[in-house]
Structure formats: C-alpha cells, structure tokens
Design a protein around this motif. Structure first.
Motif, PDB file in Angstrom:
ATOM      1  N   GLY A   1     -22.957 -65.132  93.762  1.00  0.00           N
ATOM      2  CA  GLY A   1     -23.734 -64.228  92.514  1.00  0.00           C
ATOM      3  C   GLY A   1     -24.501 -65.146  91.661  1.00  0.00           C
ATOM      4  O   GLY A   1     -23.459 -65.585  90.527  1.00  0.00           O
ATOM      5  N   THR A   2     -25.502 -65.376  91.772  1.00  0.00           N
ATOM      6  CA  THR A   2     -26.006 -66.470  90.759  1.00  0.00           C
ATOM      7  C   THR A   2     -25.917 -66.199  89.398  1.00  0.00           C
ATOM      8  O   THR A   2     -25.527 -66.923  88.348  1.00  0.00           O
ATOM      9  N   ASN A   3     -26.227 -64.820  89.349  1.00  0.00           N
ATOM     10  CA  ASN A   3     -26.419 -64.301  87.910  1.00  0.00           C
ATOM     11  C   ASN A   3     -24.886 -64.168  87.309  1.00  0.00           C
ATOM     12  O   ASN A   3     -24.699 -64.417  86.097  1.00  0.00           O
ATOM     13  N   ASP A   4     -23.981 -63.946  88.029  1.00  0.00           N
ATOM     14  CA  ASP A   4     -22.745 -63.713  87.705  1.00  0.00           C
ATOM     15  C   ASP A   4     -21.992 -65.113  87.273  1.00  0.00           C
ATOM     16  O   ASP A   4     -21.443 -65.172  86.315  1.00  0.00           O
TER      17      ASP A   4
ATOM     18  N   ALA B   1     -21.278 -66.996  82.854  1.00  0.00           N
ATOM     19  CA  ALA B   1     -19.827 -67.691  82.114  1.00  0.00           C
ATOM     20  C   ALA B   1     -20.504 -68.919  81.145  1.00  0.00           C
ATOM     21  O   ALA B   1     -19.774 -68.851  80.071  1.00  0.00           O
ATOM     22  N   TYR B   2     -21.635 -69.027  81.332  1.00  0.00           N
ATOM     23  CA  TYR B   2     -22.288 -70.165  80.316  1.00  0.00           C
ATOM     24  C   TYR B   2     -22.580 -69.520  79.069  1.00  0.00           C
ATOM     25  O   TYR B   2     -22.809 -70.146  77.963  1.00  0.00           O
ATOM     26  N   THR B   3     -22.893 -68.198  79.111  1.00  0.00           N
ATOM     27  CA  THR B   3     -23.013 -67.494  77.925  1.00  0.00           C
ATOM     28  C   THR B   3     -21.959 -67.355  76.819  1.00  0.00           C
ATOM     29  O   THR B   3     -22.091 -67.114  75.592  1.00  0.00           O
ATOM     30  N   ARG B   4     -20.789 -67.614  77.558  1.00  0.00           N
ATOM     31  CA  ARG B   4     -19.262 -67.723  76.650  1.00  0.00           C
ATOM     32  C   ARG B   4     -18.674 -68.941  76.732  1.00  0.00           C
ATOM     33  O   ARG B   4     -17.476 -68.974  76.753  1.00  0.00           O
ATOM     34  N   PHE B   5     -19.404 -70.036  77.173  1.00  0.00           N
ATOM     35  CA  PHE B   5     -18.762 -71.328  77.525  1.00  0.00           C
ATOM     36  C   PHE B   5     -17.722 -71.856  76.157  1.00  0.00           C
ATOM     37  O   PHE B   5     -16.910 -72.396  76.679  1.00  0.00           O
ATOM     38  N   LYS B   6     -18.148 -71.332  75.129  1.00  0.00           N
ATOM     39  CA  LYS B   6     -17.228 -72.022  74.034  1.00  0.00           C
ATOM     40  C   LYS B   6     -16.089 -71.253  73.786  1.00  0.00           C
ATOM     41  O   LYS B   6     -15.094 -71.413  73.049  1.00  0.00           O
ATOM     42  N   THR B   7     -15.772 -70.159  74.730  1.00  0.00           N
ATOM     43  CA  THR B   7     -14.446 -69.437  74.895  1.00  0.00           C
ATOM     44  C   THR B   7     -13.637 -70.192  75.776  1.00  0.00           C
ATOM     45  O   THR B   7     -12.650 -69.643  76.217  1.00  0.00           O
ATOM     46  N   ILE B   8     -14.331 -71.035  76.522  1.00  0.00           N
ATOM     47  CA  ILE B   8     -13.526 -71.675  77.939  1.00  0.00           C
ATOM     48  C   ILE B   8     -13.072 -72.991  77.461  1.00  0.00           C
ATOM     49  O   ILE B   8     -14.018 -73.853  77.535  1.00  0.00           O
ATOM     50  N   PRO B   9     -12.143 -73.297  76.995  1.00  0.00           N
ATOM     51  CA  PRO B   9     -11.705 -74.772  76.240  1.00  0.00           C
ATOM     52  C   PRO B   9     -11.913 -75.831  77.561  1.00  0.00           C
ATOM     53  O   PRO B   9     -12.531 -76.847  77.043  1.00  0.00           O
TER      54      PRO B   9
ATOM     55  N   ASP C   1     -40.386 -65.995  82.286  1.00  0.00           N
ATOM     56  CA  ASP C   1     -39.862 -64.788  81.400  1.00  0.00           C
ATOM     57  C   ASP C   1     -38.617 -64.397  82.333  1.00  0.00           C
ATOM     58  O   ASP C   1     -38.417 -64.110  83.364  1.00  0.00           O
ATOM     59  N   GLY C   2     -37.382 -64.286  81.391  1.00  0.00           N
ATOM     60  CA  GLY C   2     -36.095 -64.002  82.043  1.00  0.00           C
ATOM     61  C   GLY C   2     -35.586 -65.064  82.636  1.00  0.00           C
ATOM     62  O   GLY C   2     -34.172 -64.744  82.751  1.00  0.00           O
ATOM     63  N   ALA C   3     -35.889 -66.338  82.366  1.00  0.00           N
ATOM     64  CA  ALA C   3     -35.125 -67.733  82.886  1.00  0.00           C
ATOM     65  C   ALA C   3     -33.988 -67.706  82.141  1.00  0.00           C
ATOM     66  O   ALA C   3     -33.994 -67.376  80.824  1.00  0.00           O
ATOM     67  N   PHE C   4     -32.773 -68.188  82.572  1.00  0.00           N
ATOM     68  CA  PHE C   4     -31.633 -68.377  81.913  1.00  0.00           C
ATOM     69  C   PHE C   4     -31.692 -69.039  80.651  1.00  0.00           C
ATOM     70  O   PHE C   4     -32.632 -70.367  80.798  1.00  0.00           O
ATOM     71  N   ASP C   5     -31.263 -68.877  79.380  1.00  0.00           N
ATOM     72  CA  ASP C   5     -31.581 -69.673  78.308  1.00  0.00           C
ATOM     73  C   ASP C   5     -30.397 -70.618  78.098  1.00  0.00           C
ATOM     74  O   ASP C   5     -29.230 -70.118  78.000  1.00  0.00           O
ATOM     75  N   TRP C   6     -30.692 -71.918  78.245  1.00  0.00           N
ATOM     76  CA  TRP C   6     -29.786 -73.043  78.141  1.00  0.00           C
ATOM     77  C   TRP C   6     -29.378 -73.688  76.740  1.00  0.00           C
ATOM     78  O   TRP C   6     -28.819 -74.408  76.637  1.00  0.00           O
ATOM     79  N   THR C   7     -30.234 -73.012  75.607  1.00  0.00           N
ATOM     80  CA  THR C   7     -30.068 -73.526  74.287  1.00  0.00           C
ATOM     81  C   THR C   7     -28.674 -73.803  73.783  1.00  0.00           C
ATOM     82  O   THR C   7     -28.521 -75.033  73.396  1.00  0.00           O
TER      83      THR C   7
ATOM     84  N   VAL D   1     -25.821 -74.165  75.262  1.00  0.00           N
ATOM     85  CA  VAL D   1     -24.830 -75.316  76.071  1.00  0.00           C
ATOM     86  C   VAL D   1     -25.887 -76.599  75.763  1.00  0.00           C
ATOM     87  O   VAL D   1     -25.170 -77.798  75.588  1.00  0.00           O
ATOM     88  N   PHE D   2     -26.980 -76.754  75.954  1.00  0.00           N
ATOM     89  CA  PHE D   2     -27.663 -78.143  75.761  1.00  0.00           C
ATOM     90  C   PHE D   2     -27.362 -78.304  74.214  1.00  0.00           C
ATOM     91  O   PHE D   2     -27.314 -79.713  73.854  1.00  0.00           O
ATOM     92  N   ASN D   3     -27.354 -77.546  73.107  1.00  0.00           N
ATOM     93  CA  ASN D   3     -27.030 -78.215  71.824  1.00  0.00           C
ATOM     94  C   ASN D   3     -25.591 -78.657  71.623  1.00  0.00           C
ATOM     95  O   ASN D   3     -25.409 -79.730  70.825  1.00  0.00           O
ATOM     96  N   PHE D   4     -24.750 -77.993  72.516  1.00  0.00           N
ATOM     97  CA  PHE D   4     -23.345 -78.544  72.573  1.00  0.00           C
ATOM     98  C   PHE D   4     -23.322 -79.866  73.123  1.00  0.00           C
ATOM     99  O   PHE D   4     -22.584 -80.846  72.594  1.00  0.00           O
TER     100      PHE D   4
END
Length: 268
Positions: free
Chosen positions: A16-19, A23-31, A99-105, A107-110
């Motif tokens: 599941g690519t989208n699944d 996880a990267y939308t909440r990566f800051k909750t994954i130490p 349009d609709g591509a995953f937004d890496w902003t 993660v990239f900023n981190f």
C-alpha cells in the motif's frame, strides 16, 4: 491483521503506497525515525570530504524521497530505482508537481534543520527541492527487477553502469527484498560493481527483524544486524567501514529492535 507473510512479487499487488506514505505525515511522533534521519545526515556530513559529486544511485527507494533529498545536497545526478510501479508513480508525481502528489515539506525541513545543526550551514527549502528535482531528472527514475532472480535488472546488469556511481544508497530495501543471505550478498556485490573506485556505499536496514506491516499486510524481512552487514562489506573488500544504530521497541507492526546504517568505500 493478516498473518500470511508476503514477499517479492506480492509487493506488486499488496504493497500500500499511500498507507506507507501516511507514516511520514506523523514522522515527528516516531522517535526512531527522527533518529534515523539524524543518523543518515550525520553519515554524509562526516564523509563529505571524501565523496565524489557527480552521480548517485538510490536502489529500491520505495515511494519516499528522504534519502534522495540527502543525496541531492552532494551530487548532480540521482538515478532513482524501485520495483513497485505505484511507488515509482508517487516519486514521478512529486518530480512533475502533479496535483495530489505527496507533500514532503515537513520532512525536508526537518532534514534541513539537522544539516544546519551538524554543519552550521543554512539551506533553502526551495533551492534544495530544485536540486532534488534537477538531480532526479538528470539521473532518471527507473523500474528494477526482483533481485532474487539474479539477472535481468535494468540497473544492476547494465555494463554501462559499471564503475559509474560516486555514491550508492539503499535504505530499508535489501533486507526485505532478498529472501536469502546469499541473495543479499550477491546483490551487494552487484551494487559494488556499479561504484566508481573510491565510491561510497551506504546501506540502511532494520535490525534483528523478520517482518513488518504496511496497514494490515505482513511483509517478510531478513534477519540482519550491524555485525552481519559489516561482514558482508568486508567480504566485498570495502574499506573504512562504519556502522551506527538506533534502538527501537519491537511491536505488533514490526519485530525490529532497531535500525542501522552500514557504509564503506570501494578501494581505488
């Protein structure tokens, strides 16, 4: 959750690519994930004075651009390779700003923050993203074959690629793709053939892992640790081998007890 363990060709229909990307939308909750990014940046910062700056290969990149974003700060061209068509589409959508591509902003900023903390250099997000797009456009986004088949891979078996890459990076791929230790070692050997003399190989793996889940699908992982990876790199005659690890707590989604990076240089 399904208990059947999936592998190799199952990725084409069950991954599941989208699944996975969610996880990267909440990566800051994954130490452990944040620590892995810090460690990856550190590897490149610590080795920066020894790296060639022309061509890099990301082998088995999945749908993610974390590793390629790091690579883009060091090389002019990045060849991104992956087995699953839907994962390649996710990468191409970002490159082409669909349009609709995953937004890496976030993660990239981190990653940029970590680079600043470790070097004192401040990078611009827009400039870094442009470097990444340009690098990927130069190197190309390619589909690769199942490494267990030992031949027919457009990247590994192309003689034009031998001794061509300054850096090769494979992150959380080979321990999942290679069904046996022999296949793993053969794949690492094939990757080393693509490195320029003096080139840098970087491998990131789950540690002591036998499975992981994407949504409710359970996928195979080969049991590996820092020592077994180091021994493989030594058998490939790499030099200046380095390893670093991040601990994590095994759970129902993965029995890995950590993640590690192993790297080394091809002899000149």
């Amino acid at each position: 959750m399904h208990n059947e363990t999936l592998h190799t060709r199952d990725y084409l229909t069950e991954f599941g690519t989208n699944d996975y990307l969610s996880a990267y939308t909440r990566f800051k909750t994954i130490p452990w994930f944040m620590e892995h990014i810090k460690g990856l940046v550190r590897v490149f910062v610590n080795n920066s004075s020894h790296l060639g700056n022309e061509r890099a290969l990301e082998f088995g990149g999945g749908p993610t651009l974390v590793s390629s974003f790091v690579l883009a700060q060091y090389v002019q061209s990045i060849t991104f390779s992956e087995y699953v068509p839907n994962n390649l589409k996710a990468v191409n959508d970002w490159i082409n700003q669909v349009d609709g591509a995953f937004d890496w902003t976030n993660v990239f900023n981190f990653i940029i923050e970590q680079y600043h903390q470790q070097t004192g250099i401040t990078l611009s997000l827009s400039e870094c993203e442009q470097r990444l797009r340009t690098g990927l456009q130069r190197g190309g986004v390619l589909r690769i074959a199942d490494v267990n088949e030992q031949s027919g891979c457009s990247v590994l078996d192309n003689p034009d690629n031998y001794n061509q890459f300054d850096i090769i990076l494979s992150s959380f791929c080979l321990e999942d793709a290679c069904l046996t230790k022999e296949t793993y070692e053969k794949t690492v050997e094939r990757l080393c053939m693509l490195l320029k003399p003096g080139g840098f190989l970087v491998l990131a793996h789950g540690r002591n892992q036998t499975f992981y889940y994407v949504n409710d699908k359970r996928f195979f992982a080969q049991y590996m640790n820092e020592q077994s990876a180091r021994e493989t790199l030594e058998r490939m005659n790499l030099i200046n081998i380095q390893t670093s690890a991040v601990d994590r707590t095994p759970n129902e989604y993965s029995d890995s007890d950590g993640y590690f990076i192993a790297c080394g240089y091809k002899k000149k």
